[in-house]
Design an enzyme around this catalytic site. Sequence first.
Site, short mmCIF file in Angstrom:
data_model
loop_
_atom_site.label_atom_id
_atom_site.label_comp_id
_atom_site.label_asym_id
_atom_site.label_seq_id
_atom_site.Cartn_x
_atom_site.Cartn_y
_atom_site.Cartn_z
N HIS A 1 27.33 -11.69 -44.32
CA HIS A 1 26.56 -12.84 -43.85
C HIS A 1 25.54 -13.21 -44.90
CE1 HIS A 1 24.50 -15.50 -41.02
NE2 HIS A 1 23.40 -15.04 -41.54
N LYS B 1 25.23 -12.43 -33.42
CA LYS B 1 26.53 -13.05 -33.75
C LYS B 1 27.40 -12.10 -34.56
CE LYS B 1 24.06 -16.54 -35.14
NZ LYS B 1 23.33 -17.73 -35.53
N SER C 1 18.95 -13.37 -33.71
CA SER C 1 19.88 -14.50 -33.72
C SER C 1 21.06 -14.18 -34.66
CB SER C 1 19.13 -15.76 -34.18
OG SER C 1 20.02 -16.77 -34.54
N ASP D 1 22.49 -17.27 -28.01
CA ASP D 1 21.85 -17.65 -29.27
C ASP D 1 21.94 -19.16 -29.49
OD1 ASP D 1 20.68 -17.26 -31.92
OD2 ASP D 1 22.64 -17.96 -32.58
N ARG E 1 14.49 -23.32 -29.91
CA ARG E 1 13.57 -22.92 -30.98
C ARG E 1 13.36 -24.07 -31.96
NH1 ARG E 1 16.45 -18.14 -33.55
NH2 ARG E 1 14.74 -18.24 -35.05
N1 URA Z 1 20.26 -18.30 -39.00
C1 URA Z 1 20.54 -17.98 -37.71
O1 URA Z 1 21.70 -17.79 -37.35
N2 URA Z 1 19.51 -17.86 -36.84
C2 URA Z 1 18.21 -18.04 -37.20
O2 URA Z 1 17.34 -17.90 -36.36
C3 URA Z 1 17.92 -18.38 -38.54
C4 URA Z 1 18.97 -18.50 -39.43
#
Ligand code: URA
Length: 440
Positions: A82, A187, A183, A161, A168
């Site tokens: 990621h 995932k 967050s 999320d 947010r």
């Molecule tokens: N990327 C994400 O998936 N979530 C965040 O809160 C910030 C960057």
Amino acid sequence: MHASQIIARKRDGHELSADEIAFFIDGFTRGDIPDYQAAAWLMAVFIRGMSRRETVDLTMSMARSGDVLDLSDILPVSIDKHSSGGVGDKVTLVALPVVAACGVPAAKMSGRGLGFSGGTIDKLESIRGFRTGLSMAEFRAQAKAHGIVLSGQSANLAPADGKLYALRDVTATVPSMPLIASSIMSKKIAAGADGIVLDVKTGRGSFMPELSGAQELARLMVDIGVSVGRRMAALISDMNQPLGAAVGNALEVEEAIACLRGGGPRDLREHCVTVAGHMLRLGRRLGLEAQDECAAEAARTLDNGAAFAKLRELVGAQGGDVRQIDDPALLPKAQYVDDVIVPESGFVESLDALSVGLAAVELGAGRERKGDAIDHAVGLMVHYKVGDYLPEGEPVFTLYANDETHLAQVRQRLESAVLLSPEPVKPLPMFYDLITGDPE
Ligand code: URA
């Protein structure tokens, strides 16, 4: 339990229990807890923060809010990566085929670009016919058959999320360490990987401009992963200048192909080999002492054609036109090509990744809002790196556009993105830190 009590406890600085967090996240995901209560809770978390334990519990509640992929019945191991987002970051397009070519399965769900930061799914959609919307069953079947799959995120992966992020975004609660870490990691954990390599960017073209912030975020995400049994490695990498030369979707696919054929920009190759090396290492349960050997193996797959063959296999398996991989001249091409020349010479002192990313968005390569259409053909090439000598009259950038009016606007933005010095300038480091964690 009542949502208002949980909000009040966080407002007053208490540590929430795992049950309270699960109650709140489950209720919000189902729609029983309304947005206004979730917004108040997010602000309380933003101001009061969360302990490590609370952050892990929040991550797991969000990961379990939808489908949780389990690949253990079909793969011996699965490694994911990621990136926290940046400009010219096409590392996934190279690292995944490299790792799969070395025999370590790589199954990944990627995102789309937003703002100055590009996204792997947009890049892949430059390839005619390439399917990014695989079902869970298709994702699993391809992982099993080919040891490589690269798809968009399933709609039901960590849905908490998706809902929380939208709130947010409009309540000024995005830049919070526990909220960002949970967050991202929710995932990754829901997507089923055993080992995760995080590429946390720091600098002007990243979401973490300060090195200390990037280090804190990386440490937190590594700790979360380890506490739920994942092998973790987090690289802190530079995003003050773009990675590689190409910025824009089809241009980046072309550059990734060059790298997979043993060429491409030196910094991109080194970055991909490092990331792939860590992925291989985690996939084989090896310690840091094996990193150099794993990176060398990754480099060999770039030079011997094995990684390129794996990209062809991936594209073919997902319905893409393999002829465009064999001959990148068949990828989407822009109508207008124009150079940007600055009226001086000197050593490149800075080459602002944020301005370059915003220029690519202005040309149409990225989107300002979720859902905006993008143009896969447009973007730019960056011909110099910090520390290089720029001779007078040489182009710093080449622009690729489909609309002549964009060219003039972007040209102005880019002229001020380059700062030259009469004195030699040290090149920027590629990596600043490495943070690892192993549950065993
Ligand atoms: N990327 C994400 O998936 N979530 C965040 O809160 C910030 C960057």
